[in-house]
Design a protein around this motif. Structure first.
Motif, PDB file in Angstrom:
ATOM      1  N   ARG A   1      59.988  11.652  55.414  1.00  0.00           N
ATOM      2  CA  ARG A   1      61.091  10.700  55.591  1.00  0.00           C
ATOM      3  C   ARG A   1      60.917   9.449  54.735  1.00  0.00           C
ATOM      4  O   ARG A   1      61.889   8.801  54.366  1.00  0.00           O
ATOM      5  N   THR A   2      59.688   9.105  54.426  1.00  0.00           N
ATOM      6  CA  THR A   2      59.433   7.867  53.689  1.00  0.00           C
ATOM      7  C   THR A   2      58.911   8.086  52.280  1.00  0.00           C
ATOM      8  O   THR A   2      58.722   7.124  51.548  1.00  0.00           O
ATOM      9  N   LYS A   3      58.684   9.321  51.878  1.00  0.00           N
ATOM     10  CA  LYS A   3      58.111   9.577  50.548  1.00  0.00           C
ATOM     11  C   LYS A   3      59.073  10.397  49.703  1.00  0.00           C
ATOM     12  O   LYS A   3      59.318  11.559  49.979  1.00  0.00           O
ATOM     13  N   MET A   4      59.626   9.746  48.667  1.00  0.00           N
ATOM     14  CA  MET A   4      60.513  10.412  47.731  1.00  0.00           C
ATOM     15  C   MET A   4      60.106  10.005  46.317  1.00  0.00           C
ATOM     16  O   MET A   4      59.666   8.887  46.090  1.00  0.00           O
ATOM     17  N   MET A   5      60.267  10.923  45.357  1.00  0.00           N
ATOM     18  CA  MET A   5      59.909  10.655  43.977  1.00  0.00           C
ATOM     19  C   MET A   5      61.007  11.206  43.076  1.00  0.00           C
ATOM     20  O   MET A   5      61.586  12.245  43.360  1.00  0.00           O
ATOM     21  N   MET A   6      61.313  10.456  41.995  1.00  0.00           N
ATOM     22  CA  MET A   6      62.261  10.932  40.997  1.00  0.00           C
ATOM     23  C   MET A   6      61.626  10.808  39.621  1.00  0.00           C
ATOM     24  O   MET A   6      60.843   9.893  39.368  1.00  0.00           O
ATOM     25  N   ARG A   7      62.002  11.742  38.758  1.00  0.00           N
ATOM     26  CA  ARG A   7      61.523  11.732  37.381  1.00  0.00           C
ATOM     27  C   ARG A   7      62.671  12.174  36.484  1.00  0.00           C
ATOM     28  O   ARG A   7      63.403  13.088  36.831  1.00  0.00           O
ATOM     29  N   ILE A   8      62.804  11.536  35.337  1.00  0.00           N
ATOM     30  CA  ILE A   8      63.846  11.870  34.373  1.00  0.00           C
ATOM     31  C   ILE A   8      63.217  12.567  33.182  1.00  0.00           C
ATOM     32  O   ILE A   8      62.215  12.114  32.633  1.00  0.00           O
ATOM     33  N   ILE A   9      63.826  13.690  32.793  1.00  0.00           N
ATOM     34  CA  ILE A   9      63.373  14.458  31.628  1.00  0.00           C
ATOM     35  C   ILE A   9      64.560  14.567  30.670  1.00  0.00           C
ATOM     36  O   ILE A   9      65.617  15.054  31.055  1.00  0.00           O
ATOM     37  N   ASN A  10      64.371  14.114  29.448  1.00  0.00           N
ATOM     38  CA  ASN A  10      65.397  14.288  28.415  1.00  0.00           C
ATOM     39  C   ASN A  10      65.018  15.520  27.603  1.00  0.00           C
ATOM     40  O   ASN A  10      63.941  15.560  27.006  1.00  0.00           O
ATOM     41  N   LEU A  11      65.908  16.506  27.583  1.00  0.00           N
ATOM     42  CA  LEU A  11      65.653  17.731  26.828  1.00  0.00           C
ATOM     43  C   LEU A  11      66.521  17.743  25.579  1.00  0.00           C
ATOM     44  O   LEU A  11      67.743  17.627  25.657  1.00  0.00           O
ATOM     45  N   ASP A  12      65.871  17.876  24.442  1.00  0.00           N
ATOM     46  CA  ASP A  12      66.563  18.034  23.173  1.00  0.00           C
ATOM     47  C   ASP A  12      66.349  19.473  22.724  1.00  0.00           C
ATOM     48  O   ASP A  12      65.244  20.009  22.871  1.00  0.00           O
ATOM     49  N   VAL A  13      67.383  20.094  22.200  1.00  0.00           N
ATOM     50  CA  VAL A  13      67.301  21.493  21.774  1.00  0.00           C
ATOM     51  C   VAL A  13      67.602  21.553  20.283  1.00  0.00           C
ATOM     52  O   VAL A  13      68.601  21.001  19.823  1.00  0.00           O
ATOM     53  N   ARG A  14      66.713  22.228  19.550  1.00  0.00           N
ATOM     54  CA  ARG A  14      66.867  22.347  18.100  1.00  0.00           C
ATOM     55  C   ARG A  14      66.773  23.794  17.672  1.00  0.00           C
ATOM     56  O   ARG A  14      66.261  24.643  18.390  1.00  0.00           O
ATOM     57  N   GLN A  15      67.246  24.047  16.471  1.00  0.00           N
ATOM     58  CA  GLN A  15      67.106  25.372  15.865  1.00  0.00           C
ATOM     59  C   GLN A  15      65.626  25.625  15.603  1.00  0.00           C
ATOM     60  O   GLN A  15      64.891  24.692  15.264  1.00  0.00           O
ATOM     61  N   PRO A  16      65.141  26.872  15.741  1.00  0.00           N
ATOM     62  CA  PRO A  16      63.737  27.157  15.408  1.00  0.00           C
ATOM     63  C   PRO A  16      63.450  26.742  13.964  1.00  0.00           C
ATOM     64  O   PRO A  16      64.243  27.008  13.060  1.00  0.00           O
TER      65      PRO A  16
END
Length: 171
Positions: free
Chosen positions: A115-130
């Motif tokens: 009830r008192t423990k929450m965590m957030m994390r942001i991930i930026n995903l970039d996608v490129r051609q091989p």
């Protein structure tokens, strides 16, 4: 600034990262892991991986002891899973298979452990051609974009200190 000090400063700037914000680059068709970890000594009750630019926004949802595919965006069905389905050692990283250009975006990992423990994390995903020439050639996967606000402030303070020290030294 001397050459060794400048090199050290640039390495620090390039490879610093924040625990709550990460940039990941993947090639089309690749399998990629979006990292997210929590305290391992408290059981996980909710894991929500989402993208706010999607409708429905959920990429993966785990509630009350099992995955909940009913809330999942159809574009991610059968393409995502947790790195460790048992979430041992607090690992709630998301595996995204067969990466497409539409997967590019900002992902949010939200974990509730009590009830008192929450965590957030942001991930930026970039996608490129091989083999894209724009990929980081440093080999370490670090980019300046990984640096969080606290790290950027530290880097600026370090740079100012180095310049002031250099000016004082020159006099």
């Amino acid at each position: 600034m001397s050459e060794p000090a400048w090199t050290l400063f640039m390495c620090f700037l390039k490879c610093s990262s924040s625990e709550d914000h990460v940039n990941i680059t993947a090639a089309l068709g690749q399998v990629v892991s979006l990292p997210c970890r929590v305290s391992s000594n408290i059981s996980v009750t909710v894991v929500e991986w989402s993208r706010l630019d999607l409708e429905p926004r959920y990429v993966f949802v785990y509630r009350i002891g099992s995955p909940n595919p009913d809330d999942q965006n159809p574009a991610f069905k059968n393409r995502v899973e947790l790195e460790d389905s048992q979430m041992e050692d607090g690992d709630v990283s998301l595996i995204l298979m067969n990466v497409t250009s539409e997967d590019r975006g900002r992902y949010k990992c939200r974990v509730v452990q009590s009830r008192t423990k929450m965590m957030m994390r942001i991930i930026n995903l970039d996608v490129r051609q091989p083999g894209d020439a724009a990929e980081d050639k440093g080999g370490g996967g670090c980019t300046v974009g990984n640096a969080g606000p606290a790290v950027r402030v530290s880097v600026v303070a370090l740079a100012v200190s180095a310049v002031v020290g250099f000016v004082i030294f020159r006099k």
